[in-house]
Design a protein around this motif. Structure first.
Motif, PDB file in Angstrom:
ATOM      1  N   ALA A  50       0.820  -1.208   0.000  1.00  0.00           N
ATOM      2  CA  ALA A  50       0.000   0.000   0.000  1.00  0.00           C
ATOM      3  C   ALA A  50       0.853   1.257   0.000  1.00  0.00           C
ATOM      4  CB  ALA A  50      -0.926   0.003   1.224  1.00  0.00           C
ATOM      5  N   ALA A  58       1.454  -0.162   6.969  1.00  0.00           N
ATOM      6  CA  ALA A  58       0.854  -1.486   6.807  1.00  0.00           C
ATOM      7  C   ALA A  58       1.783  -2.468   6.103  1.00  0.00           C
ATOM      8  CB  ALA A  58      -0.458  -1.354   6.025  1.00  0.00           C
ATOM      9  N   TYR A 348     -12.982  -3.698   2.473  1.00  0.00           N
ATOM     10  CA  TYR A 348     -12.032  -4.080   1.428  1.00  0.00           C
ATOM     11  C   TYR A 348     -12.179  -5.560   1.109  1.00  0.00           C
ATOM     12  CZ  TYR A 348      -9.449  -4.866   5.819  1.00  0.00           C
ATOM     13  OH  TYR A 348      -9.090  -5.233   7.090  1.00  0.00           O
ATOM     14  N   TYR A 379      -7.653  -2.846  -0.407  1.00  0.00           N
ATOM     15  CA  TYR A 379      -7.272  -2.115   0.800  1.00  0.00           C
ATOM     16  C   TYR A 379      -6.375  -0.911   0.523  1.00  0.00           C
ATOM     17  CZ  TYR A 379      -5.645  -1.017   5.453  1.00  0.00           C
ATOM     18  OH  TYR A 379      -5.354  -0.341   6.613  1.00  0.00           O
ATOM     19  N   SER A 380      -5.389  -1.062  -0.341  1.00  0.00           N
ATOM     20  CA  SER A 380      -4.451   0.040  -0.581  1.00  0.00           C
ATOM     21  C   SER A 380      -5.144   1.267  -1.162  1.00  0.00           C
ATOM     22  CB  SER A 380      -3.323  -0.419  -1.517  1.00  0.00           C
ATOM     23  OG  SER A 380      -3.826  -0.750  -2.795  1.00  0.00           O
ATOM     24  N   GLU A 383      -7.496   2.744   2.501  1.00  0.00           N
ATOM     25  CA  GLU A 383      -7.024   3.127   3.825  1.00  0.00           C
ATOM     26  C   GLU A 383      -6.961   4.637   4.038  1.00  0.00           C
ATOM     27  OE1 GLU A 383      -3.476   1.443   6.432  1.00  0.00           O
ATOM     28  OE2 GLU A 383      -2.770   2.990   5.059  1.00  0.00           O
ATOM     29  N   SER A 384      -6.384   5.378   3.096  1.00  0.00           N
ATOM     30  CA  SER A 384      -6.219   6.817   3.298  1.00  0.00           C
ATOM     31  C   SER A 384      -7.561   7.520   3.443  1.00  0.00           C
ATOM     32  CB  SER A 384      -5.414   7.432   2.146  1.00  0.00           C
ATOM     33  OG  SER A 384      -6.068   7.224   0.906  1.00  0.00           O
ATOM     34  N   LEU A 387      -8.950   6.731   6.978  1.00  0.00           N
ATOM     35  CA  LEU A 387      -8.284   7.506   8.019  1.00  0.00           C
ATOM     36  C   LEU A 387      -8.663   8.984   7.955  1.00  0.00           C
ATOM     37  CD1 LEU A 387      -4.752   5.850   7.900  1.00  0.00           C
ATOM     38  CD2 LEU A 387      -6.353   5.773   9.826  1.00  0.00           C
ATOM     39  N   GLY A 396     -13.411  -3.685   9.202  1.00  0.00           N
ATOM     40  CA  GLY A 396     -12.008  -4.051   9.048  1.00  0.00           C
ATOM     41  C   GLY A 396     -11.618  -5.190   9.953  1.00  0.00           C
ATOM     42  N   ARG A 398      -8.497  -6.594  12.219  1.00  0.00           N
ATOM     43  CA  ARG A 398      -7.309  -6.031  12.866  1.00  0.00           C
ATOM     44  C   ARG A 398      -6.749  -7.022  13.876  1.00  0.00           C
ATOM     45  NH1 ARG A 398      -2.938  -2.900  13.778  1.00  0.00           N
ATOM     46  NH2 ARG A 398      -3.239  -1.044  15.071  1.00  0.00           N
ATOM     47  N   TYR A 421      -3.775   5.025  13.976  1.00  0.00           N
ATOM     48  CA  TYR A 421      -4.610   4.147  13.154  1.00  0.00           C
ATOM     49  C   TYR A 421      -6.051   4.191  13.666  1.00  0.00           C
ATOM     50  CZ  TYR A 421      -5.630   0.218  10.030  1.00  0.00           C
ATOM     51  OH  TYR A 421      -6.132  -0.582   9.023  1.00  0.00           O
ATOM     52  N   LEU A 423      -9.323   4.566  12.927  1.00  0.00           N
ATOM     53  CA  LEU A 423     -10.304   4.556  11.837  1.00  0.00           C
ATOM     54  C   LEU A 423     -11.682   5.015  12.286  1.00  0.00           C
ATOM     55  CD1 LEU A 423      -9.263   1.159  10.215  1.00  0.00           C
ATOM     56  CD2 LEU A 423      -8.943   3.423   9.219  1.00  0.00           C
TER      57      LEU A 423
END
Length: 499
Positions: A50, A58, A348, A379-380, A383-384, A387, A396, A398, A421, A423
Protein backbone atom coordinates in the motif's frame (compact mmCIF):
# COMPACT_ATOMS: atom_id res chain seq x y z
CA UNK A 1 15.35 -2.58 -10.55
CA UNK A 2 17.26 -5.72 -9.62
CA UNK A 3 20.31 -4.97 -7.58
CA UNK A 4 23.68 -6.57 -8.35
CA UNK A 5 24.59 -9.42 -6.06
CA UNK A 6 27.43 -8.86 -3.62
CA UNK A 7 30.09 -11.38 -2.70
CA UNK A 8 29.38 -13.22 0.52
CA UNK A 9 32.86 -13.01 2.02
CA UNK A 10 31.86 -14.14 5.50
CA UNK A 11 29.71 -17.09 4.51
CA UNK A 12 32.47 -19.69 4.64
CA UNK A 13 33.36 -18.70 8.19
CA UNK A 14 29.90 -18.12 9.67
CA UNK A 15 27.74 -20.79 8.12
CA UNK A 16 27.69 -24.55 8.04
CA UNK A 17 27.23 -26.26 4.66
CA UNK A 18 23.91 -27.78 3.66
CA UNK A 19 23.70 -31.54 3.51
CA UNK A 20 23.86 -32.66 -0.09
CA UNK A 21 21.06 -35.17 0.46
CA UNK A 22 18.51 -32.62 1.66
CA UNK A 23 17.06 -32.18 -1.82
CA UNK A 24 16.67 -34.56 -4.71
CA UNK A 25 19.11 -34.01 -7.55
CA UNK A 26 19.03 -34.94 -11.21
CA UNK A 27 18.53 -33.44 -14.63
CA UNK A 28 20.86 -30.82 -16.02
CA UNK A 29 23.51 -28.94 -14.07
CA UNK A 30 21.13 -26.08 -13.27
CA UNK A 31 18.63 -28.46 -11.69
CA UNK A 32 21.38 -30.15 -9.71
CA UNK A 33 22.66 -26.82 -8.42
CA UNK A 34 19.14 -25.79 -7.44
CA UNK A 35 18.65 -29.06 -5.56
CA UNK A 36 21.88 -28.58 -3.66
CA UNK A 37 21.23 -24.93 -2.93
CA UNK A 38 17.57 -25.28 -1.92
CA UNK A 39 14.42 -24.67 -3.92
CA UNK A 40 12.74 -21.31 -4.16
CA UNK A 41 9.42 -20.86 -2.36
CA UNK A 42 6.40 -19.46 -4.14
CA UNK A 43 4.19 -17.49 -1.77
CA UNK A 44 0.83 -15.76 -2.36
CA UNK A 45 0.09 -12.84 -0.04
CA UNK A 46 -3.31 -11.22 0.35
CA UNK A 47 -2.27 -7.58 0.57
CA UNK A 48 -0.41 -5.78 -2.22
CA UNK A 49 1.97 -3.08 -1.00
CA UNK A 50 0.00 0.00 0.00
CA UNK A 51 2.99 2.29 0.58
CA UNK A 52 5.70 1.06 -1.80
CA UNK A 53 6.89 -1.38 0.89
CA UNK A 54 7.64 1.33 3.42
CA UNK A 55 8.72 -0.30 6.69
CA UNK A 56 6.66 2.11 8.79
CA UNK A 57 3.04 1.42 7.86
CA UNK A 58 0.85 -1.49 6.81
CA UNK A 59 3.55 -2.85 4.48
CA UNK A 60 5.86 -3.51 7.43
CA UNK A 61 4.02 -6.75 8.11
CA UNK A 62 4.59 -7.93 4.52
CA UNK A 63 8.32 -7.51 5.02
CA UNK A 64 8.23 -9.31 8.34
CA UNK A 65 6.16 -12.23 7.04
CA UNK A 66 8.57 -12.71 4.14
CA UNK A 67 11.58 -12.86 6.44
CA UNK A 68 13.09 -9.60 5.18
CA UNK A 69 13.12 -7.36 8.24
CA UNK A 70 13.70 -7.70 11.97
CA UNK A 71 13.56 -5.47 15.02
CA UNK A 72 15.72 -5.31 18.10
CA UNK A 73 13.38 -7.89 19.64
CA UNK A 74 10.78 -10.41 18.51
CA UNK A 75 7.76 -12.14 20.07
CA UNK A 76 7.95 -15.70 21.34
CA UNK A 77 5.07 -18.19 21.28
CA UNK A 78 3.74 -16.84 24.57
CA UNK A 79 3.77 -13.23 23.41
CA UNK A 80 6.82 -12.26 25.47
CA UNK A 81 9.77 -10.26 24.13
CA UNK A 82 12.55 -12.47 22.75
CA UNK A 83 16.02 -11.66 21.35
CA UNK A 84 16.42 -10.66 17.70
CA UNK A 85 19.01 -8.04 16.67
CA UNK A 86 19.44 -7.43 20.38
CA UNK A 87 20.86 -10.46 22.17
CA UNK A 88 19.86 -9.13 25.60
CA UNK A 89 18.66 -6.05 27.45
CA UNK A 90 18.03 -4.68 30.90
CA UNK A 91 16.20 -1.72 32.41
CA UNK A 92 18.50 0.90 33.91
CA UNK A 93 15.75 3.09 35.36
CA UNK A 94 12.05 3.72 34.80
CA UNK A 95 12.68 5.50 31.46
CA UNK A 96 15.92 3.93 30.20
CA UNK A 97 16.80 0.54 28.73
CA UNK A 98 20.16 -0.72 27.50
CA UNK A 99 20.09 -3.21 24.62
CA UNK A 100 23.15 -5.30 23.82
CA UNK A 101 23.48 -6.12 20.11
CA UNK A 102 24.50 -9.48 18.70
CA UNK A 103 27.14 -9.69 15.96
CA UNK A 104 25.29 -9.31 12.65
CA UNK A 105 25.52 -7.68 9.24
CA UNK A 106 23.04 -5.87 7.05
CA UNK A 107 22.15 -7.26 3.64
CA UNK A 108 24.31 -4.59 2.00
CA UNK A 109 27.35 -6.08 3.76
CA UNK A 110 27.79 -3.34 6.36
CA UNK A 111 28.01 -4.20 10.05
CA UNK A 112 25.08 -3.83 12.43
CA UNK A 113 26.58 -1.26 14.80
CA UNK A 114 25.10 0.65 17.73
CA UNK A 115 25.28 3.85 15.68
CA UNK A 116 23.39 2.29 12.77
CA UNK A 117 20.71 0.85 15.05
CA UNK A 118 20.26 4.11 16.95
CA UNK A 119 19.99 6.02 13.67
CA UNK A 120 17.41 3.55 12.34
CA UNK A 121 15.22 3.90 15.44
CA UNK A 122 15.57 7.68 15.28
CA UNK A 123 14.37 7.65 11.66
CA UNK A 124 11.30 5.68 12.76
CA UNK A 125 10.44 8.31 15.38
CA UNK A 126 10.55 10.96 12.63
CA UNK A 127 8.35 9.08 10.14
CA UNK A 128 5.05 10.67 9.08
CA UNK A 129 2.64 9.28 9.99
CA UNK A 130 4.29 7.75 13.01
CA UNK A 131 4.46 3.95 13.18
CA UNK A 132 1.52 2.57 15.16
CA UNK A 133 3.92 1.04 17.68
CA UNK A 134 5.03 4.54 18.69
CA UNK A 135 1.53 5.91 19.22
CA UNK A 136 1.70 8.10 22.31
CA UNK A 137 5.38 7.30 22.86
CA UNK A 138 8.41 9.56 22.53
CA UNK A 139 11.79 7.85 22.55
CA UNK A 140 15.43 8.59 21.79
CA UNK A 141 18.13 6.07 20.91
CA UNK A 142 21.87 6.54 21.32
CA UNK A 143 24.87 4.30 20.74
CA UNK A 144 26.66 3.08 23.84
CA UNK A 145 30.11 1.60 23.38
CA UNK A 146 30.81 -1.18 20.89
CA UNK A 147 27.66 -3.23 21.42
CA UNK A 148 25.08 -1.16 23.28
CA UNK A 149 22.08 0.97 22.32
CA UNK A 150 20.48 3.03 25.07
CA UNK A 151 16.80 3.80 24.51
CA UNK A 152 15.16 6.46 26.65
CA UNK A 153 11.45 7.27 26.69
CA UNK A 154 9.89 10.60 27.68
CA UNK A 155 7.67 8.81 30.19
CA UNK A 156 8.07 5.35 31.75
CA UNK A 157 7.34 2.58 29.24
CA UNK A 158 7.41 -0.78 31.03
CA UNK A 159 6.81 -2.76 27.83
CA UNK A 160 9.46 -1.15 25.63
CA UNK A 161 11.05 -4.52 24.66
CA UNK A 162 7.63 -5.65 23.41
CA UNK A 163 7.15 -2.39 21.52
CA UNK A 164 10.50 -2.72 19.77
CA UNK A 165 9.42 -6.09 18.35
CA UNK A 166 6.97 -4.30 16.05
CA UNK A 167 7.46 -4.93 12.31
CA UNK A 168 7.21 -1.15 11.84
CA UNK A 169 10.35 -0.63 13.95
CA UNK A 170 12.60 -2.84 11.83
CA UNK A 171 16.32 -2.04 11.81
CA UNK A 172 17.71 -1.03 8.40
CA UNK A 173 21.18 -0.12 7.14
CA UNK A 174 22.17 3.57 6.86
CA UNK A 175 21.98 3.43 3.04
CA UNK A 176 18.24 2.62 3.29
CA UNK A 177 17.33 6.22 4.07
CA UNK A 178 17.18 9.14 1.68
CA UNK A 179 17.49 12.83 2.49
CA UNK A 180 13.73 13.17 2.97
CA UNK A 181 13.54 10.31 5.48
CA UNK A 182 11.99 7.69 3.22
CA UNK A 183 13.23 4.15 3.87
CA UNK A 184 13.98 1.59 1.17
CA UNK A 185 14.15 -2.03 2.45
CA UNK A 186 15.59 -3.42 -0.81
CA UNK A 187 18.91 -5.00 0.15
CA UNK A 188 19.19 -3.08 3.43
CA UNK A 189 17.52 -5.24 6.11
CA UNK A 190 18.85 -8.02 8.35
CA UNK A 191 16.49 -10.99 7.85
CA UNK A 192 17.17 -14.39 6.26
CA UNK A 193 15.74 -13.25 2.91
CA UNK A 194 16.86 -10.20 0.95
CA UNK A 195 14.38 -8.20 -1.10
CA UNK A 196 16.01 -7.77 -4.52
CA UNK A 197 13.23 -6.66 -6.83
CA UNK A 198 9.75 -5.18 -6.43
CA UNK A 199 7.39 -5.38 -9.38
CA UNK A 200 4.92 -2.68 -8.42
CA UNK A 201 1.98 -4.12 -6.52
CA UNK A 202 2.01 -7.50 -8.28
CA UNK A 203 5.08 -9.38 -7.06
CA UNK A 204 8.48 -9.25 -5.41
CA UNK A 205 11.67 -11.31 -5.64
CA UNK A 206 13.74 -12.31 -2.63
CA UNK A 207 17.04 -14.18 -2.44
CA UNK A 208 18.49 -15.98 0.53
CA UNK A 209 20.79 -13.78 2.59
CA UNK A 210 23.72 -16.09 3.21
CA UNK A 211 25.26 -13.98 5.98
CA UNK A 212 22.17 -14.03 8.17
CA UNK A 213 23.13 -14.16 11.84
CA UNK A 214 20.53 -16.87 12.56
CA UNK A 215 21.93 -19.36 10.04
CA UNK A 216 21.46 -20.04 6.36
CA UNK A 217 17.85 -20.46 5.21
CA UNK A 218 16.96 -23.80 3.63
CA UNK A 219 15.13 -22.18 0.71
CA UNK A 220 17.27 -20.35 -1.84
CA UNK A 221 14.75 -17.55 -2.19
CA UNK A 222 11.11 -16.51 -2.27
CA UNK A 223 8.94 -15.52 -5.21
CA UNK A 224 6.14 -13.50 -3.66
CA UNK A 225 2.92 -12.74 -5.48
CA UNK A 226 0.38 -10.25 -4.20
CA UNK A 227 -3.08 -11.64 -4.96
CA UNK A 228 -5.90 -9.65 -3.42
CA UNK A 229 -8.63 -12.04 -4.59
CA UNK A 230 -9.03 -14.89 -2.11
CA UNK A 231 -10.48 -17.34 -4.59
CA UNK A 232 -7.53 -16.71 -6.90
CA UNK A 233 -5.12 -17.41 -4.01
CA UNK A 234 -6.83 -20.72 -3.28
CA UNK A 235 -6.82 -21.64 -6.98
CA UNK A 236 -3.10 -20.82 -7.23
CA UNK A 237 -2.35 -23.25 -4.41
CA UNK A 238 -4.69 -25.95 -5.68
CA UNK A 239 -3.19 -25.84 -9.19
CA UNK A 240 0.41 -25.88 -7.97
CA UNK A 241 1.26 -22.29 -8.97
CA UNK A 242 2.26 -21.39 -5.39
CA UNK A 243 3.52 -23.34 -2.40
CA UNK A 244 1.95 -21.20 0.33
CA UNK A 245 -1.18 -19.03 0.19
CA UNK A 246 -2.20 -16.92 3.14
CA UNK A 247 -5.73 -15.98 4.23
CA UNK A 248 -7.69 -18.64 2.39
CA UNK A 249 -11.39 -17.64 2.34
CA UNK A 250 -13.64 -19.88 4.42
CA UNK A 251 -15.71 -20.41 1.29
CA UNK A 252 -12.67 -21.96 -0.38
CA UNK A 253 -11.40 -24.06 2.52
CA UNK A 254 -13.38 -27.15 1.53
CA UNK A 255 -11.90 -27.04 -1.99
CA UNK A 256 -8.41 -27.72 -0.62
CA UNK A 257 -7.12 -31.12 0.41
CA UNK A 258 -7.20 -31.61 4.17
CA UNK A 259 -3.40 -31.93 4.38
CA UNK A 260 -2.95 -28.51 2.74
CA UNK A 261 -5.07 -26.54 5.24
CA UNK A 262 -3.67 -24.96 8.40
CA UNK A 263 -6.11 -23.22 10.74
CA UNK A 264 -4.60 -20.90 13.33
CA UNK A 265 -6.32 -19.15 16.21
CA UNK A 266 -5.31 -15.51 16.04
CA UNK A 267 -5.73 -12.28 17.91
CA UNK A 268 -7.44 -10.83 14.85
CA UNK A 269 -10.86 -9.25 15.36
CA UNK A 270 -13.24 -8.10 12.63
CA UNK A 271 -15.03 -4.95 13.77
CA UNK A 272 -17.50 -2.34 12.63
CA UNK A 273 -15.89 1.07 13.19
CA UNK A 274 -18.20 4.08 13.31
CA UNK A 275 -16.97 7.59 12.44
CA UNK A 276 -17.35 9.39 15.76
CA UNK A 277 -15.95 12.69 14.47
CA UNK A 278 -18.31 13.68 11.66
CA UNK A 279 -21.50 12.67 9.92
CA UNK A 280 -24.34 10.54 11.23
CA UNK A 281 -22.34 8.67 13.84
CA UNK A 282 -21.03 11.78 15.53
CA UNK A 283 -24.30 11.29 17.44
CA UNK A 284 -23.60 8.72 20.18
CA UNK A 285 -27.26 7.66 20.25
CA UNK A 286 -27.09 6.64 16.59
CA UNK A 287 -23.87 4.72 17.23
CA UNK A 288 -25.78 2.90 19.97
CA UNK A 289 -28.58 2.20 17.50
CA UNK A 290 -26.11 0.72 15.03
CA UNK A 291 -24.54 -1.45 17.71
CA UNK A 292 -27.95 -2.71 18.83
CA UNK A 293 -28.82 -3.61 15.22
CA UNK A 294 -25.87 -5.95 14.76
CA UNK A 295 -26.29 -9.71 15.23
CA UNK A 296 -22.72 -11.02 15.60
CA UNK A 297 -23.74 -14.68 15.87
CA UNK A 298 -25.21 -14.54 12.37
CA UNK A 299 -21.84 -13.39 11.06
CA UNK A 300 -19.81 -16.04 12.91
CA UNK A 301 -22.08 -18.91 11.84
CA UNK A 302 -23.06 -17.66 8.39
CA UNK A 303 -20.34 -15.58 6.79
CA UNK A 304 -17.43 -17.29 8.58
CA UNK A 305 -19.00 -20.77 8.51
CA UNK A 306 -17.87 -21.53 12.05
CA UNK A 307 -14.24 -20.47 11.48
CA UNK A 308 -14.71 -17.56 13.88
CA UNK A 309 -16.25 -16.73 17.26
CA UNK A 310 -18.88 -14.06 17.87
CA UNK A 311 -17.25 -10.77 18.88
CA UNK A 312 -17.05 -9.96 22.58
CA UNK A 313 -14.45 -7.18 22.67
CA UNK A 314 -11.26 -5.80 21.20
CA UNK A 315 -9.49 -8.92 22.49
CA UNK A 316 -10.75 -12.36 21.51
CA UNK A 317 -10.47 -15.97 22.77
CA UNK A 318 -6.86 -16.32 21.56
CA UNK A 319 -5.94 -14.18 24.57
CA UNK A 320 -7.09 -16.61 27.23
CA UNK A 321 -6.33 -14.20 30.07
CA UNK A 322 -8.80 -11.64 28.73
CA UNK A 323 -11.91 -13.74 29.22
CA UNK A 324 -11.77 -13.75 33.01
CA UNK A 325 -10.88 -10.07 33.26
CA UNK A 326 -13.46 -8.52 30.94
CA UNK A 327 -15.28 -5.45 32.31
CA UNK A 328 -18.80 -4.53 31.21
CA UNK A 329 -18.93 -1.28 29.19
CA UNK A 330 -20.38 1.65 31.12
CA UNK A 331 -21.87 4.98 30.14
CA UNK A 332 -23.34 3.90 26.82
CA UNK A 333 -25.81 6.28 25.23
CA UNK A 334 -29.40 5.18 24.82
CA UNK A 335 -30.13 4.01 21.29
CA UNK A 336 -31.73 6.68 19.14
CA UNK A 337 -33.95 6.38 16.08
CA UNK A 338 -32.11 6.32 12.72
CA UNK A 339 -35.18 7.70 10.90
CA UNK A 340 -33.74 6.96 7.48
CA UNK A 341 -30.31 8.50 8.15
CA UNK A 342 -28.03 7.83 5.16
CA UNK A 343 -24.60 6.31 5.78
CA UNK A 344 -21.73 5.00 3.65
CA UNK A 345 -20.33 1.67 4.81
CA UNK A 346 -16.89 0.77 3.42
CA UNK A 347 -14.73 -2.33 3.46
CA UNK A 348 -12.03 -4.08 1.43
CA UNK A 349 -11.91 -7.31 -0.55
CA UNK A 350 -8.41 -8.57 0.32
CA UNK A 351 -10.11 -10.63 3.00
CA UNK A 352 -13.04 -12.11 1.06
CA UNK A 353 -15.30 -12.52 4.08
CA UNK A 354 -15.36 -8.76 4.69
CA UNK A 355 -17.55 -7.75 1.71
CA UNK A 356 -19.97 -10.54 2.60
CA UNK A 357 -19.97 -9.45 6.25
CA UNK A 358 -20.56 -5.86 5.15
CA UNK A 359 -23.50 -6.97 3.01
CA UNK A 360 -25.07 -8.71 6.02
CA UNK A 361 -24.44 -5.62 8.15
CA UNK A 362 -26.05 -3.46 5.47
CA UNK A 363 -29.20 -5.54 5.74
CA UNK A 364 -29.17 -5.45 9.54
CA UNK A 365 -28.64 -1.67 9.64
CA UNK A 366 -31.34 -1.06 7.04
CA UNK A 367 -33.73 -3.16 9.09
CA UNK A 368 -32.99 -0.84 12.01
CA UNK A 369 -33.89 2.23 9.93
CA UNK A 370 -30.64 3.39 8.32
CA UNK A 371 -30.18 3.91 4.58
CA UNK A 372 -26.88 2.27 3.65
CA UNK A 373 -24.57 2.68 0.67
CA UNK A 374 -21.90 -0.03 0.49
CA UNK A 375 -18.45 0.71 -0.96
CA UNK A 376 -15.86 -2.04 -1.51
CA UNK A 377 -12.29 -1.47 -2.71
CA UNK A 378 -8.88 -3.08 -2.52
CA UNK A 379 -7.27 -2.12 0.80
CA UNK A 380 -4.45 0.04 -0.58
CA UNK A 381 -7.07 2.21 -2.33
CA UNK A 382 -9.21 2.53 0.79
CA UNK A 383 -7.02 3.13 3.83
CA UNK A 384 -6.22 6.82 3.30
CA UNK A 385 -9.87 7.72 2.77
CA UNK A 386 -10.89 5.75 5.87
CA UNK A 387 -8.28 7.51 8.02
CA UNK A 388 -9.46 10.83 6.60
CA UNK A 389 -13.02 10.13 7.77
CA UNK A 390 -14.61 9.95 4.34
CA UNK A 391 -16.87 7.05 5.39
CA UNK A 392 -19.49 6.82 8.10
CA UNK A 393 -18.68 3.21 8.91
CA UNK A 394 -15.87 0.82 8.14
CA UNK A 395 -15.59 -2.95 8.42
CA UNK A 396 -12.01 -4.05 9.05
CA UNK A 397 -10.02 -6.99 10.38
CA UNK A 398 -7.31 -6.03 12.87
CA UNK A 399 -4.81 -8.17 14.75
CA UNK A 400 -4.92 -6.55 18.17
CA UNK A 401 -1.34 -7.56 19.06
CA UNK A 402 0.29 -7.13 15.66
CA UNK A 403 1.97 -3.80 16.27
CA UNK A 404 3.65 -4.38 19.63
CA UNK A 405 2.44 -7.55 21.34
CA UNK A 406 1.22 -5.26 24.13
CA UNK A 407 -2.59 -5.29 24.64
CA UNK A 408 -2.59 -1.62 25.63
CA UNK A 409 -0.81 -0.41 22.50
CA UNK A 410 -3.65 -1.27 20.11
CA UNK A 411 -6.02 0.83 22.22
CA UNK A 412 -3.59 3.77 22.04
CA UNK A 413 -3.11 3.56 18.27
CA UNK A 414 -6.72 2.78 17.33
CA UNK A 415 -8.94 4.63 19.79
CA UNK A 416 -7.20 7.65 21.34
CA UNK A 417 -7.23 11.24 20.13
CA UNK A 418 -3.63 11.00 18.91
CA UNK A 419 -3.85 7.42 17.66
CA UNK A 420 -2.14 6.83 14.33
CA UNK A 421 -4.61 4.15 13.15
CA UNK A 422 -7.82 5.60 14.55
CA UNK A 423 -10.30 4.56 11.84
CA UNK A 424 -13.23 5.45 14.10
CA UNK A 425 -11.76 8.96 14.55
CA UNK A 426 -12.65 8.61 18.22
CA UNK A 427 -11.51 11.33 20.62
CA UNK A 428 -12.94 10.75 24.08
CA UNK A 429 -11.44 12.09 27.31
CA UNK A 430 -12.43 9.05 29.40
CA UNK A 431 -10.91 6.68 26.86
CA UNK A 432 -7.65 8.65 26.70
CA UNK A 433 -7.42 8.70 30.50
CA UNK A 434 -8.05 4.96 30.81
CA UNK A 435 -5.49 4.13 28.12
CA UNK A 436 -2.90 6.49 29.62
CA UNK A 437 -3.35 4.85 33.02
CA UNK A 438 -2.90 1.39 31.52
CA UNK A 439 0.25 2.49 29.69
CA UNK A 440 1.92 3.30 33.00
CA UNK A 441 1.38 -0.10 34.62
CA UNK A 442 4.42 -2.39 34.68
CA UNK A 443 3.20 -5.57 36.39
CA UNK A 444 1.86 -7.99 33.74
CA UNK A 445 -1.33 -9.03 35.53
CA UNK A 446 -2.12 -5.47 36.61
CA UNK A 447 -1.47 -4.21 33.08
CA UNK A 448 -3.93 -6.77 31.75
CA UNK A 449 -6.53 -5.57 34.26
CA UNK A 450 -5.95 -1.97 33.22
CA UNK A 451 -6.20 -2.95 29.53
CA UNK A 452 -9.60 -4.51 30.13
CA UNK A 453 -10.80 -1.40 31.97
CA UNK A 454 -9.65 0.70 29.01
CA UNK A 455 -11.32 -1.72 26.59
CA UNK A 456 -14.59 -1.20 28.48
CA UNK A 457 -14.20 2.57 28.10
CA UNK A 458 -13.68 2.16 24.35
CA UNK A 459 -16.68 -0.14 23.95
CA UNK A 460 -18.78 2.27 26.00
CA UNK A 461 -18.49 4.87 23.24
CA UNK A 462 -20.00 2.46 20.66
CA UNK A 463 -17.42 3.73 18.17
CA UNK A 464 -16.37 0.12 17.64
CA UNK A 465 -18.60 -2.92 17.45
CA UNK A 466 -16.57 -6.19 17.64
CA UNK A 467 -18.10 -8.59 15.12
CA UNK A 468 -16.06 -11.81 15.13
CA UNK A 469 -12.73 -13.17 16.35
CA UNK A 470 -11.08 -15.00 13.49
CA UNK A 471 -9.25 -18.24 12.94
CA UNK A 472 -7.07 -17.80 9.88
CA UNK A 473 -6.73 -20.51 7.23
CA UNK A 474 -3.38 -20.79 5.45
CA UNK A 475 -2.92 -23.02 2.42
CA UNK A 476 0.35 -24.99 2.47
CA UNK A 477 1.40 -27.49 -0.20
CA UNK A 478 1.89 -30.96 1.24
CA UNK A 479 5.57 -30.92 0.18
CA UNK A 480 6.30 -27.75 2.15
CA UNK A 481 7.47 -27.78 5.75
CA UNK A 482 8.52 -25.20 8.29
CA UNK A 483 5.88 -22.54 7.54
CA UNK A 484 5.69 -20.17 10.52
CA UNK A 485 2.14 -19.67 11.74
CA UNK A 486 1.51 -17.58 14.84
CA UNK A 487 -1.49 -15.81 16.39
CA UNK A 488 0.18 -12.42 15.86
CA UNK A 489 0.50 -12.99 12.08
CA UNK A 490 4.01 -11.53 11.94
CA UNK A 491 5.73 -14.59 10.52
CA UNK A 492 5.23 -16.90 7.57
CA UNK A 493 8.59 -17.75 5.96
CA UNK A 494 11.77 -18.40 7.94
CA UNK A 495 15.09 -20.20 7.86
CA UNK A 496 13.46 -23.62 8.21
CA UNK A 497 10.76 -23.15 5.56
CA UNK A 498 11.42 -25.43 2.59
CA UNK A 499 9.93 -27.63 -0.10
Amino acid sequence: MRLPRRPRLMAAFLLTPLLAGCFASGGDDGEAADAKDGSRLRVALAFPPAENLSPYGADATLLSRLGVTEGLTSLDANGAAAPAIAASWHREDDRTWLFTLREAVFQDGSAVTPAAVAASLTRATQAKPAPAALSGVTLTAKAEGKTGVRVTTATPDPVLPLRLSSPSLAILAPKAYDAKGAANPVGTATGPFELTKVNGSTSADLDRFDDYWGGRAQASGVDARFIADGTARANALRTGQVDVAEAIPVSQAATLEADTRRETATTRTTSLLLNAKSGVFKDASLRAAARAAVDTSALAKGVYEGHADAGVGVYGPALTWAQGKRVAPAGRAQAGKPAGASITLATYDNRPELPEAAQVLKQQLEKAGFKVKLEVREYSRLESDALAGKFDAFVGARNSLLDTGDPVAVLASDFTCDGSYNLALLCDKKVDQAVAKAQGVADTAERQDAAMTAEAAVLGTDAVVPLVHQRVITGVDAKVSGVLLDPYERTLVGTGTRR
